[in-house]
Design a protein around this motif. Structure first.
Motif, mmCIF file in Angstrom:
data_model
loop_
_atom_site.group_PDB
_atom_site.id
_atom_site.type_symbol
_atom_site.label_atom_id
_atom_site.label_comp_id
_atom_site.label_asym_id
_atom_site.label_seq_id
_atom_site.Cartn_x
_atom_site.Cartn_y
_atom_site.Cartn_z
ATOM 1 N N ARG A 33 11.217 23.503 -19.772
ATOM 2 C CA ARG A 33 12.394 24.340 -19.510
ATOM 3 C C ARG A 33 13.611 23.493 -19.160
ATOM 4 N NH1 ARG A 33 14.632 26.429 -15.125
ATOM 5 N NH2 ARG A 33 12.961 25.607 -13.804
ATOM 6 N N THR A 34 13.423 22.517 -18.279
ATOM 7 C CA THR A 34 14.548 21.660 -17.867
ATOM 8 C C THR A 34 14.697 20.436 -18.765
ATOM 9 O OG1 THR A 34 13.155 20.390 -16.340
ATOM 10 C CG2 THR A 34 14.232 22.374 -15.482
ATOM 11 N N GLY A 35 13.635 20.104 -19.518
ATOM 12 C CA GLY A 35 13.684 18.911 -20.344
ATOM 13 C C GLY A 35 13.654 17.642 -19.525
ATOM 14 N N LEU A 36 13.003 17.689 -18.348
ATOM 15 C CA LEU A 36 12.941 16.525 -17.460
ATOM 16 C C LEU A 36 11.511 16.325 -16.956
ATOM 17 C CD1 LEU A 36 16.138 17.184 -15.294
ATOM 18 C CD2 LEU A 36 15.913 15.509 -17.154
ATOM 19 N N PHE A 37 11.226 15.092 -16.508
ATOM 20 C CA PHE A 37 9.953 14.811 -15.856
ATOM 21 C C PHE A 37 10.086 15.108 -14.361
ATOM 22 C CE2 PHE A 37 9.241 12.309 -19.690
ATOM 23 C CZ PHE A 37 7.915 12.618 -19.949
ATOM 24 N N GLU A 38 9.074 15.812 -13.822
ATOM 25 C CA GLU A 38 9.072 16.193 -12.410
ATOM 26 C C GLU A 38 7.771 15.727 -11.770
ATOM 27 O OE1 GLU A 38 9.507 20.408 -12.597
ATOM 28 O OE2 GLU A 38 11.582 20.329 -13.354
ATOM 29 N N THR A 39 7.829 15.379 -10.490
ATOM 30 C CA THR A 39 6.654 14.877 -9.778
ATOM 31 C C THR A 39 5.525 15.899 -9.826
ATOM 32 O OG1 THR A 39 8.023 13.575 -8.287
ATOM 33 C CG2 THR A 39 5.786 14.045 -7.571
ATOM 34 N N ASN A 87 0.853 -1.201 0.000
ATOM 35 C CA ASN A 87 0.000 0.000 0.000
ATOM 36 C C ASN A 87 0.881 1.242 0.000
ATOM 37 O OD1 ASN A 87 -2.587 -1.468 0.258
ATOM 38 N ND2 ASN A 87 -1.751 -2.071 2.249
ATOM 39 N N ILE A 88 1.284 1.641 -1.196
ATOM 40 C CA ILE A 88 2.204 2.771 -1.356
ATOM 41 C C ILE A 88 1.672 3.691 -2.450
ATOM 42 C CG2 ILE A 88 4.212 1.455 -0.565
ATOM 43 C CD1 ILE A 88 4.992 1.120 -3.513
ATOM 44 N N ASP A 89 2.368 4.789 -2.660
ATOM 45 C CA ASP A 89 1.956 5.754 -3.674
ATOM 46 C C ASP A 89 2.550 5.397 -5.033
ATOM 47 O OD1 ASP A 89 0.457 7.290 -1.968
ATOM 48 O OD2 ASP A 89 2.072 8.718 -1.540
ATOM 49 N N SER A 90 1.738 5.508 -6.053
ATOM 50 C CA SER A 90 2.233 5.553 -7.427
ATOM 51 C C SER A 90 2.269 7.028 -7.827
ATOM 52 C CB SER A 90 1.342 4.741 -8.358
ATOM 53 O OG SER A 90 1.463 3.351 -8.063
ATOM 54 N N VAL A 91 3.089 7.345 -8.830
ATOM 55 C CA VAL A 91 3.427 8.752 -9.081
ATOM 56 C C VAL A 91 3.130 9.143 -10.529
ATOM 57 C CG1 VAL A 91 5.235 10.508 -8.896
ATOM 58 C CG2 VAL A 91 5.279 8.507 -7.376
ATOM 59 N N ILE A 92 2.607 10.359 -10.688
ATOM 60 C CA ILE A 92 2.392 10.965 -12.006
ATOM 61 C C ILE A 92 3.402 12.102 -12.159
ATOM 62 C CG2 ILE A 92 0.776 12.183 -13.503
ATOM 63 C CD1 ILE A 92 -1.464 10.785 -11.841
ATOM 64 N N TYR A 93 4.177 12.050 -13.232
ATOM 65 C CA TYR A 93 5.202 13.062 -13.502
ATOM 66 C C TYR A 93 4.748 13.947 -14.655
ATOM 67 C CZ TYR A 93 8.059 9.857 -10.741
ATOM 68 O OH TYR A 93 8.531 9.050 -9.738
#
Length: 571
Positions: free
Chosen positions: A363-369, A352-358
């Motif tokens: 601007r940074t060219g990265l996926f962020e939470t 029972n944990i969190d799954s994450v949407i990024y």
């Protein structure tokens, strides 16, 4: 060496060309004046790569119809151009004269030889001229069709002819479809289909509707190890690929390329008990994300996003993201923004944990939470849209004590996903959304029924998987059909002609992993009816894909290092 005019139509004491044909080195320009549509400016239609300076006779046929212009050189394949400004429906030639081989006297003088210049009403000259088997023999003769054309119509009525420039049919391999090819047709001989270009894609107009007859084994693909998942994708201008998620490290997982009708090994990528791959694009960037289930040699637990390098023609590491026994990635776009969601299965013994949407940061060219969502031993994300609304469904599998738990459907509202509906599932391993006509369905693959507080059933794995249908009035998914499955791990929807199908990945019946996976055919009021029984071993994933040669199903085995490509034989 300069612009030379084959003919012009010009008004007295005016430098403007009403209609003209100008030859430049390796180009031919058709000019016309349109007072209404172009603000009184001249429109130029250019046909590139027209080479005539070779000391040979050539026959040019220029056909004009509205916005469509077609040039045929020596009865070869026509060059077609579509422009915004149409040729004028009416053109006043009062006080105008034709000038042959020049633009009024000594300007733009043509330095070659002109044998004939014939103007025909309508736009069907090409098929009327280009019908001789040996065209070169007849190049200097006057075609019969041109000998009896009246000097002018018997009345002022516009003569009606088939307008060939509005009905161009290309044969052979799939041609490009851009704004220039808009309103043109392509005949696909292999599929016996006629397609219309809408400016970006080919739309089916007429097509022989094939029906699935049977399934045959096409390719046995020996993999690095047992395969947990498959992702089939096409890289534009490169080709068709399949990424397989292999269990054992090393050598990790592999990418295969479709060459001469078979998948051939292309690239190895180090992975750690990989569960699945996800292909997606952001602008011109091409990515492939892997869900790693185990830690690497350093005890670090990452799933990795790879980026396609056009220079190296390989996928290279782009971004590492901390995950917890990741099972699946889902990529999607909402309101122009790119997102990537990971399913975290467990952290240690805690399911029972969190799954994450990024969210992608341009601007940074990265996926962020962007958002976290509580999940229970989750296996799969499924994103879909209905009208203006975006949804994300999670398959919850195990909460630590039971597989009889609720899986959830979320809806995007006010910048985040909010709970829309909860559905009771039994070890849910996969959601598959699909459309049949205007109807929207959602199928869940239930893998096993276990509850530590309840008496054990006679068979944990022989349980129903369910298909739900969206009820617009109730604004929720309601159960449509139950189908008996055996530890189902995946659904895949596909179509053959007008027929719709679902194939299920049956993995274990409680006694053996050698279980038939089944193709169900949509039969309207009857729902889905079993049509084909396919022998599989520990079937984990199905992928349907199409090539110019036909349609295929690709299945992965989680119990042996052998996956299979099956070909759909049609009638």
């Amino acid at each position: 060496q300069r612009n030379e005019y084959i003919f012009t139509l010009m008004v007295e004491e005016s430098p403007s060309v009403l209609v003209g044909l100008r030859y430049a080195p390796d180009k031919l320009h058709f000019l016309f004046w349109s007072q209404e549509r172009a603000g009184g400016w001249q429109t130029r239609v250019t046909f590139p790569n027209v080479s005539l300076s070779d000391n040979q006779w050539h026959t040019l046929v220029l056909a004009v119809s509205g916005q469509s212009f077609s040039l045929t050189v020596d009865c070869s394949i026509p060059k077609d151009v579509v422009v915004e400004t149409p040729f004028p429906a009416s053109l006043s030639v009062r006080r105008a004269s034709f000038y042959l081989g020049n633009r009024r006297r000594r300007k733009g003088v043509f330095t070659g030889l002109l044998r004939q210049l014939v103007l025909l009403p309508g736009a069907d000259a090409t098929p009327r001229i280009c019908h001789a088997v040996n065209f070169k023999v007849a190049t200097l003769s006057v075609p019969t069709v041109l000998q009896d054309v009246p000097a002018k119509p018997v009345s002022n009525e516009v003569l009606k002819y088939p307008y060939e420039t509005d009905m161009k049919v290309t044969l052979g391999a799939r041609p490009r479809c851009t704004k220039q090819e808009k309103a043109q047709f392509w005949f696909n001989a292999s599929r016996q289909g006629l397609y219309l270009c809408n400016g970006s894609t080919w739309l089916s107009m007429l097509e022989v509707q094939h029906r699935l007859d049977y399934v045959e084994e096409y390719q046995n693909l020996v993999t690095n190890s047992e395969t947990m998942g498959i992702e089939v994708f096409t890289i534009p201008k490169v080709g068709l690929f399949a990424a397989v998620a292999n269990r054992v490290t090393p050598p990790g997982s592999a990418i295969y390329r479709w060459i001469d009708g078979k998948f051939v090994h292309y690239q190895n990528i180090p992975t750690y008990q990989a569960q699945s791959w996800k292909y997606f694009t952001i602008g011109k960037k091409i990515f492939l994300a892997v869900a790693n289930f185990e830690q690497n040699e350093r005890g670090q637990e990452f799933s990795v996003i790879y980026k396609w390098s056009r220079r190296k023609a390989k996928f290279i590491t782009y971004q590492r993201i901390t995950t917890h026994s990741a099972r699946d990635w889902e990529a999607f776009v909402i309101e122009g923004e790119a997102f990537l969601a990971v399913v975290n299965h467990r952290q240690g013994n805690n399911h029972n944990i969190d799954s994450v949407i990024y969210r992608w940061n341009p601007r940074t060219g990265l996926f962020e939470t962007n958002q976290t969502i509580p999940t229970s031993g989750a296996y799969d994300w499924e994103f879909f849209t209905i009208g203006p609304y975006s949804f994300l469904a999670v398959a919850n599998t195990f909460n630590g004590t039971s597989t009889k738990i609720y899986s959830h459907i979320y809806i995007w509202l006010s910048g985040s996903f909010q709970l829309f509906q909860s559905i009771l599932t039994f070890g849910a391993a996969d959601w598959e959304v699909f459309h049949i006509g205007d109807r929207v369905f959602l199928a869940v693959a239930n893998s096993h029924s276990y509850d530590s507080g309840m008496p054990a059933p006679s068979n944990f794995y022989a349980i129903n998987s369910s298909i739900y249908e969206l009820n617009i009035t109730a604004q929720m998914f309601v159960k449509f059909q139950d189908l008996l499955t055996y530890s189902a791990l995946d659904w895949e929807f596909f179509s053959v002609g007008d027929d719709s199908f679902l194939v299920v990945a049956n993995s274990f019946d409680g006694f053996t992993f050698s279980v038939n996976s089944i193709i169900y055919r949509w039969q309207g009021y009857e729902g889905f009816v079993a049509a084909h029984h396919l022998p599989t071993v520990g079937c984990r994933d199905w992928e349907a894909f199409h090539t110019a040669e036909g349609s295929y199903l690709f299945y992965s085995s989680a119990k042996e290092p052998l996956s299979k490509v099956l070909k759909l034989k049609t009638t």
